[in-house]
Design a protein around this motif. Structure first.
Motif, PDB file in Angstrom:
ATOM      1  N   SER A  19     -11.547  49.718   4.956  1.00 29.39           N
ATOM      2  CA  SER A  19     -12.518  50.028   6.013  1.00 29.39           C
ATOM      3  C   SER A  19     -12.247  51.387   6.625  1.00 29.39           C
ATOM      4  O   SER A  19     -13.145  52.071   7.094  1.00 29.39           O
ATOM      5  CB  SER A  19     -12.472  48.946   7.102  1.00 29.39           C
ATOM      6  N   ARG A  20     -10.973  51.782   6.601  1.00 34.85           N
ATOM      7  CA  ARG A  20     -10.594  53.065   7.175  1.00 34.85           C
ATOM      8  C   ARG A  20      -9.256  53.499   6.588  1.00 34.85           C
ATOM      9  O   ARG A  20      -8.530  52.710   5.983  1.00 34.85           O
ATOM     10  CB  ARG A  20     -10.477  52.965   8.703  1.00 34.85           C
ATOM     11  N   TYR A  21      -8.940  54.755   6.797  1.00 31.76           N
ATOM     12  CA  TYR A  21      -7.663  55.305   6.333  1.00 31.76           C
ATOM     13  C   TYR A  21      -6.503  54.581   7.015  1.00 31.76           C
ATOM     14  O   TYR A  21      -6.479  54.430   8.237  1.00 31.76           O
ATOM     15  CB  TYR A  21      -7.599  56.801   6.653  1.00 31.76           C
ATOM     16  N   GLY A  22      -5.547  54.101   6.229  1.00 28.74           N
ATOM     17  CA  GLY A  22      -4.334  53.521   6.785  1.00 28.74           C
ATOM     18  C   GLY A  22      -4.383  52.035   7.069  1.00 28.74           C
ATOM     19  O   GLY A  22      -3.389  51.468   7.526  1.00 28.74           O
ATOM     20  N   ASP A  23      -5.526  51.355   6.811  1.00 30.77           N
ATOM     21  CA  ASP A  23      -5.557  49.914   7.061  1.00 30.77           C
ATOM     22  C   ASP A  23      -4.802  49.185   5.940  1.00 30.77           C
ATOM     23  O   ASP A  23      -4.284  49.802   4.999  1.00 30.77           O
ATOM     24  CB  ASP A  23      -6.981  49.390   7.246  1.00 30.77           C
ATOM     25  N   GLN A  24      -4.716  47.854   6.020  1.00 33.16           N
ATOM     26  CA  GLN A  24      -3.894  47.091   5.087  1.00 33.16           C
ATOM     27  C   GLN A  24      -4.343  47.256   3.637  1.00 33.16           C
ATOM     28  O   GLN A  24      -3.521  47.434   2.732  1.00 33.16           O
ATOM     29  CB  GLN A  24      -3.896  45.611   5.469  1.00 33.16           C
ATOM     30  N   ALA A  25      -5.658  47.189   3.406  1.00 37.90           N
ATOM     31  CA  ALA A  25      -6.176  47.342   2.047  1.00 37.90           C
ATOM     32  C   ALA A  25      -5.852  48.727   1.505  1.00 37.90           C
ATOM     33  O   ALA A  25      -5.464  48.881   0.341  1.00 37.90           O
ATOM     34  CB  ALA A  25      -7.687  47.110   2.030  1.00 37.90           C
ATOM     35  N   PHE A  26      -5.987  49.734   2.348  1.00 38.62           N
ATOM     36  CA  PHE A  26      -5.690  51.109   1.959  1.00 38.62           C
ATOM     37  C   PHE A  26      -4.222  51.242   1.543  1.00 38.62           C
ATOM     38  O   PHE A  26      -3.897  51.821   0.501  1.00 38.62           O
ATOM     39  CB  PHE A  26      -5.999  52.051   3.124  1.00 38.62           C
ATOM     40  N   THR A  27      -3.323  50.692   2.359  1.00 38.07           N
ATOM     41  CA  THR A  27      -1.886  50.808   2.100  1.00 38.07           C
ATOM     42  C   THR A  27      -1.495  50.105   0.807  1.00 38.07           C
ATOM     43  O   THR A  27      -0.684  50.620   0.024  1.00 38.07           O
ATOM     44  CB  THR A  27      -1.091  50.233   3.279  1.00 38.07           C
ATOM     45  N   GLN A  28      -2.063  48.922   0.566  1.00 39.57           N
ATOM     46  CA  GLN A  28      -1.773  48.207  -0.673  1.00 39.57           C
ATOM     47  C   GLN A  28      -2.197  49.009  -1.896  1.00 39.57           C
ATOM     48  O   GLN A  28      -1.486  49.068  -2.901  1.00 39.57           O
ATOM     49  CB  GLN A  28      -2.482  46.850  -0.673  1.00 39.57           C
ATOM     50  N   MET A  29      -3.343  49.652  -1.815  1.00 39.31           N
ATOM     51  CA  MET A  29      -3.821  50.448  -2.936  1.00 39.31           C
ATOM     52  C   MET A  29      -2.961  51.684  -3.155  1.00 39.31           C
ATOM     53  O   MET A  29      -2.813  52.160  -4.285  1.00 39.31           O
ATOM     54  CB  MET A  29      -5.277  50.856  -2.710  1.00 39.31           C
ATOM     55  N   MET A  30      -2.373  52.201  -2.089  1.00 34.39           N
ATOM     56  CA  MET A  30      -1.507  53.363  -2.226  1.00 34.39           C
ATOM     57  C   MET A  30      -0.302  53.048  -3.104  1.00 34.39           C
ATOM     58  O   MET A  30       0.118  53.863  -3.929  1.00 34.39           O
ATOM     59  CB  MET A  30      -1.031  53.850  -0.851  1.00 34.39           C
ATOM     60  N   TYR A  31       0.258  51.858  -2.933  1.00 34.76           N
ATOM     61  CA  TYR A  31       1.411  51.506  -3.769  1.00 34.76           C
ATOM     62  C   TYR A  31       0.976  51.270  -5.215  1.00 34.76           C
ATOM     63  O   TYR A  31       1.709  51.595  -6.151  1.00 34.76           O
ATOM     64  CB  TYR A  31       2.127  50.269  -3.227  1.00 34.76           C
ATOM     65  N   ALA A  32      -0.220  50.718  -5.413  1.00 34.47           N
ATOM     66  CA  ALA A  32      -0.744  50.540  -6.773  1.00 34.47           C
ATOM     67  C   ALA A  32      -0.863  51.888  -7.474  1.00 34.47           C
ATOM     68  O   ALA A  32      -0.621  52.003  -8.687  1.00 34.47           O
ATOM     69  CB  ALA A  32      -2.096  49.838  -6.728  1.00 34.47           C
ATOM     70  N   LYS A  33      -1.218  52.917  -6.718  1.00 35.66           N
ATOM     71  CA  LYS A  33      -1.345  54.255  -7.291  1.00 35.66           C
ATOM     72  C   LYS A  33       0.003  54.796  -7.744  1.00 35.66           C
ATOM     73  O   LYS A  33       0.094  55.540  -8.731  1.00 35.66           O
ATOM     74  CB  LYS A  33      -1.989  55.197  -6.264  1.00 35.66           C
ATOM     75  N   VAL A  34       1.061  54.416  -7.045  1.00 36.16           N
ATOM     76  CA  VAL A  34       2.415  54.805  -7.452  1.00 36.16           C
ATOM     77  C   VAL A  34       2.768  54.151  -8.784  1.00 36.16           C
ATOM     78  O   VAL A  34       3.258  54.803  -9.717  1.00 36.16           O
ATOM     79  CB  VAL A  34       3.445  54.388  -6.380  1.00 36.16           C
ATOM     80  N   VAL A  35       2.512  52.850  -8.881  1.00 34.77           N
ATOM     81  CA  VAL A  35       2.882  52.079 -10.066  1.00 34.77           C
ATOM     82  C   VAL A  35       2.150  52.579 -11.316  1.00 34.77           C
ATOM     83  O   VAL A  35       2.757  52.734 -12.384  1.00 34.77           O
ATOM     84  CB  VAL A  35       2.588  50.580  -9.851  1.00 34.77           C
TER      85      VAL A  35
END
Length: 266
Positions: A19-35
């Motif tokens: 929904s916005r930068y830094g929310d829970q969904a956003f943060t989870q996807m950030m780690y997926a991008k690392v993997v």
């Protein structure tokens, strides 16, 4: 098309956009991008990573593969984020578009980032965590990091700043052709889509946009599949906000502004 899926790694990924930068969904996807980058890098391949809010004007791969330029000596190359805060210093690297050359230095970098999941969660983004590692590894292992020119690789930093109006008009009129446009620095998915439509960078038919995803292909099998039913050969241009850059002159009185005290881009 080679695809890799591991249930233990990817099962808990959010099914809806942030929904916005830094929310829970956003943060989870950030780690997926690392993997995703770490896995491909570990398998011995160079990696071009890019977010889905990014559209090419021309193929950037020859740029990265050119062995005759000094850029070929860099281990990892990033789009310029535009932020000059301490948080992203010293490289201001945007992790929505970057190229990784496969070697021992980059393998060590992404293996280190993989083990910093707690740091990604606490910072709500992997960009800051990676920024810190880039600084550390440039000294520790001699990792060579390059921030690319915003003239050739522009993003939301350029799109949303009034100082860049002349530059964006050159792009809109075809006087300058960069490699891409990355709609970063934008609040949410909805606005990203609207701005891409204005810039003539949207090619997805409306019937395939809302909630369909890849699954829409099955329902459109009779129309020739996903590509035939959903993809337009020409950009689907629409005016949404007259104070934002656009390839058409969106000056009609019925077209609203989105920014406070916004003035017509044209």
């Amino acid at each position: 098309l080679r695809a890799f899926y591991d249930e233990k790694i990817f099962e808990k990924m959010p099914e809806k956009e942030a929904s916005r930068y830094g929310d829970q969904a956003f943060t989870q996807m950030m780690y997926a991008k690392v993997v995703t980058v770490q896995l491909i890098n570990r398998l011995g391949h160079d990696v071009l990573f890019q977010d889905v809010d990014l559209v090419w004007y021309k193929n950037p791969l020859p740029f990265f593969h050119d062995r005759t330029t000094p850029l070929h000596n860099f281990d990892i190359l990033f789009q310029d984020d535009g932020a000059r805060s301490l948080r992203y210093a010293p490289y201001s690297a945007n992790t929505g578009f970057y190229y990784v050359r496969n070697n021992d230095k980059t393998k060590f970098l992404f293996r280190s980032l993989l083990f910093l999941g707690d740091m990604v969660l606490s910072m709500t983004s992997h960009q800051q965590a990676l920024a810190a590692l880039l600084d550390e590894h440039s000294s520790l292992t001699g990792l060579r990091v390059k921030t690319l020119s915003g003239v050739d690789f522009p993003g939301g930093y350029h799109y949303h700043r009034k100082k860049e109006i002349g530059f964006l008009k050159d792009i809109a009129q075809g006087k300058h052709v960069p490699y891409l446009m990355h709609m970063s620095w934008t609040t949410n998915k909805k606005n990203k889509l609207l701005f891409l439509q204005q810039m003539g960078l949207w090619y997805t038919e409306a019937k395939c946009e809302a909630g369909g995803g890849v699954g829409v292909a099955e329902s459109l099998a009779g129309e020739g599949g996903l590509e035939t039913a959903c993809c337009s050969a020409e950009p689907l241009i629409k005016c949404h906000f007259k104070d934002k850059p656009s390839v058409e002159q969106c000056k009609d009185s019925s077209v609203p502004t989105i920014d406070k005290n916004g003035k017509s881009f044209w």
